[in-house]
Design a protein around this motif. Structure first.
Motif, PDB file in Angstrom:
ATOM      1  N   UNK A  56       0.934  -1.157   0.124  1.00 17.15           N
ATOM      2  CA  UNK A  56       0.030  -0.014   0.011  1.00 17.15           C
ATOM      3  C   UNK A  56       0.897   1.167   0.136  1.00 17.15           C
ATOM      4  N   UNK A  57       0.879   1.999  -1.234  1.00 23.15           N
ATOM      5  CA  UNK A  57       1.559   3.241  -1.133  1.00 23.15           C
ATOM      6  C   UNK A  57       0.737   4.439  -1.346  1.00 23.15           C
ATOM      7  N   UNK A  58       1.403   5.694  -1.170  1.00 33.41           N
ATOM      8  CA  UNK A  58       0.648   6.857  -1.557  1.00 33.41           C
ATOM      9  C   UNK A  58       1.831   7.929  -2.068  1.00 33.41           C
ATOM     10  N   UNK A  59       1.504   8.909  -2.566  1.00 36.82           N
ATOM     11  CA  UNK A  59       2.174   9.924  -3.060  1.00 36.82           C
ATOM     12  C   UNK A  59       2.598  10.956  -1.767  1.00 36.82           C
ATOM     13  N   UNK A  60       3.877  11.220  -1.693  1.00 37.37           N
ATOM     14  CA  UNK A  60       4.360  12.255  -0.698  1.00 37.37           C
ATOM     15  C   UNK A  60       3.737  13.425  -0.806  1.00 37.37           C
ATOM     16  N   UNK A  61       3.085  13.942   0.359  1.00 41.52           N
ATOM     17  CA  UNK A  61       2.542  15.398   0.211  1.00 41.52           C
ATOM     18  C   UNK A  61       3.841  16.586  -0.044  1.00 41.52           C
ATOM     19  N   UNK A  62       4.985  16.068   0.474  1.00 41.89           N
ATOM     20  CA  UNK A  62       6.295  16.760   0.396  1.00 41.89           C
ATOM     21  C   UNK A  62       6.558  17.185  -1.041  1.00 41.89           C
ATOM     22  N   UNK A  63       6.518  15.987  -1.746  1.00 39.39           N
ATOM     23  CA  UNK A  63       6.932  15.842  -3.074  1.00 39.39           C
ATOM     24  C   UNK A  63       5.954  14.634  -3.763  1.00 39.39           C
ATOM     25  N   UNK A  64       4.777  15.256  -4.522  1.00 41.03           N
ATOM     26  CA  UNK A  64       3.580  14.489  -5.086  1.00 41.03           C
ATOM     27  C   UNK A  64       4.318  13.780  -5.895  1.00 41.03           C
ATOM     28  N   UNK A  65       5.799  13.711  -6.486  1.00 40.04           N
ATOM     29  CA  UNK A  65       6.201  12.854  -7.501  1.00 40.04           C
ATOM     30  C   UNK A  65       6.924  11.535  -6.963  1.00 40.04           C
ATOM     31  N   UNK A  66       7.121  11.451  -5.413  1.00 33.23           N
ATOM     32  CA  UNK A  66       7.611  10.767  -5.000  1.00 33.23           C
ATOM     33  C   UNK A  66       6.618   9.676  -4.223  1.00 33.23           C
ATOM     34  N   UNK A  67       6.828   8.283  -4.293  1.00 27.99           N
ATOM     35  CA  UNK A  67       5.879   7.339  -3.618  1.00 27.99           C
ATOM     36  C   UNK A  67       6.479   7.046  -2.096  1.00 27.99           C
ATOM     37  N   UNK A  68       5.425   6.762  -1.315  1.00 26.57           N
ATOM     38  CA  UNK A  68       5.981   6.300   0.231  1.00 26.57           C
ATOM     39  C   UNK A  68       4.968   4.870   0.159  1.00 26.57           C
ATOM     40  N   UNK A  69       5.938   3.907   0.776  1.00 26.08           N
ATOM     41  CA  UNK A  69       5.309   2.622   1.166  1.00 26.08           C
ATOM     42  C   UNK A  69       4.625   3.029   2.592  1.00 26.08           C
ATOM     43  N   UNK A  70       3.450   2.588   3.005  1.00 28.13           N
ATOM     44  CA  UNK A  70       2.865   2.855   4.137  1.00 28.13           C
ATOM     45  C   UNK A  70       2.200   1.431   4.686  1.00 28.13           C
ATOM     46  N   UNK A  71       2.270   0.508   4.054  1.00 26.25           N
ATOM     47  CA  UNK A  71       1.982  -0.758   4.433  1.00 26.25           C
ATOM     48  C   UNK A  71       2.374  -1.891   3.385  1.00 26.25           C
ATOM     49  N   UNK A  72       2.677  -3.028   3.941  1.00 28.20           N
ATOM     50  CA  UNK A  72       3.003  -4.197   3.009  1.00 28.20           C
ATOM     51  C   UNK A  72       2.394  -5.588   3.592  1.00 28.20           C
ATOM     52  N   UNK A  73       1.910  -6.348   2.707  1.00 26.41           N
ATOM     53  CA  UNK A  73       1.154  -7.566   2.798  1.00 26.41           C
ATOM     54  C   UNK A  73       2.214  -8.617   2.782  1.00 26.41           C
TER      55      UNK A  73
END
Length: 373
Positions: A356-373
């Protein structure tokens, strides 16, 4: 349902006449399909075909992709399967949209054409168990349960879903309800055939929802819903989620900018790519002139698996279908093997990584992993 032999023929099967081994590729390249995902899928397929051919092809023959645009239309996909089968393709690959892949898989099963589905996740990809279809993407029930666990872990138990009529969205809602209810979660369905984006905001406040999931098309109505929710001060703390992956699209951030960040979605990549995956990522980036989505890797892995099957079992359609339980191939995201999974009607790769990832509010071009299955 056509039934292939239970065991594949040994290596060295005769190759059909012709200058190439033709593979039919089903890809959404125009609206209302998610054309950007289709473009990434096709880039992965084409890159893998190039790599196979530069290494000598299979059986001394090059692979050739015969591409058909499905445009997210099940009828177009079914017609394309008929056409490609008539053209004598050895196998079918591709497709991104689950409902479209379901139509293609059903027709491939009827015609006896092996179909290696790249990216669609709907559990019931065919009405009945089939030997002709295998899939690389994780089944929806697995991915969406992981997403539900993420929601609960983030403190969300009242989950609203803004949904359009679709077999895929309805399946997702059922999975969420069945997984969340025993764990104290509630799913509130908002019918987007009856609500405007502003009315969605009022409904979220009225229901006391702590999260809103976008089970709707892109860009409409997903983008207008996000704009309305982000601009409503009553909903400043609500989590917006999009498990189907709309925020991964470049168009998403181009349309929404910072408003499109911090909207978690499912992505099928490992935390670290293998050396093969890293090489493919570089090549896909050059081909696409942008960072590749996970769909590009799914496309590459599809051809990598099929080429391995062709080398081992030859180009006969029934032999290919009979080979799924015996496949073992190195992909960009891990070792790929197929097995039977309870409740899944096709041969399934159960080892696909899920994030589960999202775009970083500080840099919307960068993705953050927020959860793994």
């Amino acid at each position: 349902m056509n039934t292939p032999p239970s065991q594949p023929s040994p290596p060295g099967a005769d190759w059909v006449d012709g200058s190439s081994v033709r593979i039919g590729a089903l890809v959404p390249l125009t609206r209302p399909g998610w054309a950007e995902s289709g473009r990434h899928l096709l880039a992965g397929l084409e890159l893998a075909v190039r790599d196979v051919n530069e290494a000598g092809g299979v059986g001394g023959k090059p692979l050739e992709l015969v591409v058909r645009d499905t445009a997210a239309d099940p009828q177009k996909a079914t017609a394309a399967v008929d056409e490609l089968a008539g053209l004598g393709v050895t196998a079918l690959v591709g497709e991104y949209h689950s409902v479209v892949a379901r139509a293609a898989a059903g027709r491939a099963d009827e015609l006896g054409v092996p179909f290696l589905c790249s990216s669609a996740v709907l559990d019931s990809l065919t009405e009945q168990p089939t030997e002709w279809v295998a899939r690389l993407a994780p089944e929806q029930s697995r991915g969406w349960r992981i997403y539900a666990d993420f929601l609960l872990g983030a403190g969300n138990s009242r989950i609203a879903v803004a949904a359009q009529p679709s077999v895929y969205w309805a399946s997702g809602i059922r999975i969420l309800r069945e997984h969340l209810a025993p764990r104290g979660g509630t799913v509130i369905e908002l019918d987007m055939s009856a609500l405007t984006p502003n009315a969605v905001c009022d409904a979220l406040v009225g229901h006391g929802a702590t999260a809103l999931l976008l089970l709707v098309g892109h860009p409409d109505p997903a983008v207008p819903i996000v704009r309305s929710v982000r601009s409503d001060p009553r909903l400043a703390e609500i989590l917006i989620g999009a498990p189907a992956g709309q925020p991964e699209l470049t168009e998403w951030v181009n349309l929404l900018g910072g408003d499109g960040a911090a909207i978690p979605f499912l992505r099928y990549l490992p935390e670290r790519l293998s050396p093969l995956g890293a090489r493919v990522e570089t090549a896909l980036r050059e081909r696409l002139a942008q960072a590749p989505s996970f769909v590009g890797f799914e496309g590459y892995d599809t051809i990598a698996v099929l080429a391995q099957v062709l080398r081992s079992h030859g180009p006969d359609r029934a032999r290919i279908a009979g080979s799924w339980p015996h496949v073992e191939a190195e992909g960009t995201r891990g070792r790929i093997q197929f097995s039977r999974t309870p409740g899944i009607s096709v041969w399934q790769w159960t080892g696909a990584p899920i994030q589960v990832v999202d775009r970083d509010p500080a840099d919307p071009e960068r993705f953050r992993i927020v959860h793994t299955g």
